[in-house]
Design a protein around this motif. Sequence first.
Motif, PDB file in Angstrom:
ATOM      1  N   ILE A  31     -43.024 -94.618 -13.697  1.00 18.08           N
ATOM      2  CA  ILE A  31     -43.002 -94.622 -15.169  1.00 18.08           C
ATOM      3  C   ILE A  31     -44.039 -95.613 -15.696  1.00 18.08           C
ATOM      4  O   ILE A  31     -44.834 -95.307 -16.589  1.00 18.08           O
ATOM      5  CB  ILE A  31     -41.607 -94.991 -15.697  1.00 18.08           C
ATOM      6  CG1 ILE A  31     -40.576 -93.928 -15.315  1.00 18.08           C
ATOM      7  CG2 ILE A  31     -41.631 -95.175 -17.221  1.00 18.08           C
ATOM      8  CD1 ILE A  31     -39.150 -94.325 -15.652  1.00 18.08           C
ATOM      9  N   GLU A  40     -45.748 -93.286 -24.993  1.00 14.78           N
ATOM     10  CA  GLU A  40     -44.354 -93.225 -24.562  1.00 14.78           C
ATOM     11  C   GLU A  40     -43.666 -91.900 -24.883  1.00 14.78           C
ATOM     12  O   GLU A  40     -43.075 -91.254 -24.010  1.00 14.78           O
ATOM     13  CB  GLU A  40     -43.547 -94.371 -25.213  1.00 14.78           C
ATOM     14  CG  GLU A  40     -43.865 -95.744 -24.682  1.00 14.78           C
ATOM     15  CD  GLU A  40     -45.046 -96.409 -25.384  1.00 14.78           C
ATOM     16  OE1 GLU A  40     -45.298 -97.598 -25.125  1.00 14.78           O
ATOM     17  OE2 GLU A  40     -45.707 -95.726 -26.183  1.00 14.78           O
ATOM     18  N   ARG A  44     -42.449 -88.822 -22.275  1.00 13.61           N
ATOM     19  CA  ARG A  44     -41.086 -88.310 -22.161  1.00 13.61           C
ATOM     20  C   ARG A  44     -41.011 -86.833 -22.547  1.00 13.61           C
ATOM     21  O   ARG A  44     -40.233 -86.071 -21.963  1.00 13.61           O
ATOM     22  CB  ARG A  44     -40.133 -89.134 -23.022  1.00 13.61           C
ATOM     23  CG  ARG A  44     -39.681 -90.453 -22.415  1.00 13.61           C
ATOM     24  CD  ARG A  44     -39.221 -90.262 -20.998  1.00 13.61           C
ATOM     25  NE  ARG A  44     -38.413 -91.370 -20.514  1.00 13.61           N
ATOM     26  CZ  ARG A  44     -38.231 -91.674 -19.243  1.00 13.61           C
ATOM     27  NH1 ARG A  44     -38.818 -90.952 -18.312  1.00 13.61           N
ATOM     28  NH2 ARG A  44     -37.464 -92.676 -18.880  1.00 13.61           N
ATOM     29  N   CYS A  47     -42.050 -84.819 -19.564  1.00 15.58           N
ATOM     30  CA  CYS A  47     -41.015 -84.857 -18.529  1.00 15.58           C
ATOM     31  C   CYS A  47     -39.825 -83.963 -18.900  1.00 15.58           C
ATOM     32  O   CYS A  47     -39.329 -83.192 -18.070  1.00 15.58           O
ATOM     33  CB  CYS A  47     -40.532 -86.289 -18.331  1.00 15.58           C
ATOM     34  SG  CYS A  47     -41.791 -87.412 -17.692  1.00 15.58           S
ATOM     35  N   ASN A  88     -33.639 -91.989 -22.948  1.00 21.01           N
ATOM     36  CA  ASN A  88     -35.075 -91.874 -22.721  1.00 21.01           C
ATOM     37  C   ASN A  88     -35.887 -92.707 -23.700  1.00 21.01           C
ATOM     38  O   ASN A  88     -36.886 -93.321 -23.322  1.00 21.01           O
ATOM     39  CB  ASN A  88     -35.495 -90.402 -22.790  1.00 21.01           C
ATOM     40  CG  ASN A  88     -35.220 -89.667 -21.505  1.00 21.01           C
ATOM     41  OD1 ASN A  88     -35.954 -89.791 -20.541  1.00 21.01           O
ATOM     42  ND2 ASN A  88     -34.130 -88.921 -21.468  1.00 21.01           N
ATOM     43  N   VAL A  92     -37.913 -95.880 -22.025  1.00 21.49           N
ATOM     44  CA  VAL A  92     -39.368 -95.770 -21.943  1.00 21.49           C
ATOM     45  C   VAL A  92     -40.058 -96.859 -22.771  1.00 21.49           C
ATOM     46  O   VAL A  92     -41.152 -97.320 -22.419  1.00 21.49           O
ATOM     47  CB  VAL A  92     -39.837 -94.362 -22.381  1.00 21.49           C
ATOM     48  CG1 VAL A  92     -39.855 -94.208 -23.891  1.00 21.49           C
ATOM     49  CG2 VAL A  92     -41.203 -94.033 -21.783  1.00 21.49           C
ATOM     50  N   GLY A 197     -34.202 -83.622 -26.058  1.00 21.07           N
ATOM     51  CA  GLY A 197     -35.579 -84.058 -26.288  1.00 21.07           C
ATOM     52  C   GLY A 197     -36.152 -83.696 -27.640  1.00 21.07           C
ATOM     53  O   GLY A 197     -37.269 -84.119 -27.961  1.00 21.07           O
ATOM     54  N   ILE A 200     -37.569 -86.452 -29.630  1.00 21.07           N
ATOM     55  CA  ILE A 200     -38.700 -87.047 -28.910  1.00 21.07           C
ATOM     56  C   ILE A 200     -39.944 -86.176 -29.066  1.00 21.07           C
ATOM     57  O   ILE A 200     -41.047 -86.684 -29.291  1.00 21.07           O
ATOM     58  CB  ILE A 200     -38.317 -87.237 -27.431  1.00 21.07           C
ATOM     59  CG1 ILE A 200     -37.115 -88.186 -27.328  1.00 21.07           C
ATOM     60  CG2 ILE A 200     -39.501 -87.780 -26.624  1.00 21.07           C
ATOM     61  CD1 ILE A 200     -36.551 -88.330 -25.929  1.00 21.07           C
ATOM     62  N   ASN A 226     -42.533 -87.559 -12.067  1.00 21.74           N
ATOM     63  CA  ASN A 226     -41.430 -87.598 -13.025  1.00 21.74           C
ATOM     64  C   ASN A 226     -40.873 -86.206 -13.295  1.00 21.74           C
ATOM     65  O   ASN A 226     -39.661 -86.010 -13.341  1.00 21.74           O
ATOM     66  CB  ASN A 226     -41.887 -88.250 -14.330  1.00 21.74           C
ATOM     67  CG  ASN A 226     -41.623 -89.729 -14.343  1.00 21.74           C
ATOM     68  OD1 ASN A 226     -40.594 -90.177 -14.825  1.00 21.74           O
ATOM     69  ND2 ASN A 226     -42.535 -90.499 -13.775  1.00 21.74           N
TER      70      ASN A 226
END
Length: 275
Positions: A31, A40, A44, A47, A88, A92, A197, A200, A226
């Motif tokens: 990471i 960041e 994520r 991933c 996450n 992160v 997610g 994100i 990852n």
Amino acid sequence: MKREERHGFPAAILWALAALTLGWGFNWPMIKLALTEVPELSFRSLCLLGGAAGLFAVAAYARLPLRVPRTQWGRLLLIAFFNITLWNICSVYGIGYMASGRAAILAFTMPLWGVPLSAWLLKERLSARRILGVGLGMGAILLLLSNEMQAVQAAPKGTLLMLCAALSWAFGTVIMKRYPVDLPVASLTAWQLLVGGIPIYAGALAFELHSLQPLTLGPAVAVAYNIFIAFILCQWAWFKIATTVPVGVSSLSTLMIPVVGVFSGMLVLSERPHW
């Protein structure tokens, strides 16, 4: 069966625990390496989307049910919020303030929160063995941190973020046991990665799209690691463990991961913790 009950962890999924310990433990320096070139939230997002796509493909190939029961969407969103979204985001950003091994140690204080939460919300019995396990595990974590306290205190934001990540993970694990979703592990994991997610992805598109650039070899390998190891294999392994055994047992089963994290940080990033 009696032997598995006595030890608290089914022998049939010990391979999942081994994969989780090595895969997630080695992932902490990966990471850190990926974040040298990928922002960041974008990291994520890659991933989570890659992990979700991989697990949906596995579930479809195995002809597992994919459709979330209509009445269980609320609990899926709640579980994903704590297990994926908060975890996450906090982890992160938290790792950016400290060495990867130190971040791993703080993140895996999860059993400190998970065991009492499971006793409170799930009425799991706090046996003497379980209390001893938490005590020994937390004692080992404090020992690992004993010569690092000055560095931890110098990074209060990172420390707070990693502890929030640990608490979120613990709460998400307990909620998942209390309000189960009627799906196989691969499908459930894929849906959690995808819907958890969403905030994100939105943040990455809004704030980081302009800063993306081609990756050099090291960070590119870290991103691939990852996606394929940490988010496809290890996320599946974790949810398999978490949905199979009591929260107290699954929480304690993670305590070898920060040990691997410390040594892998030495190997990959030349981090040098004290004895």
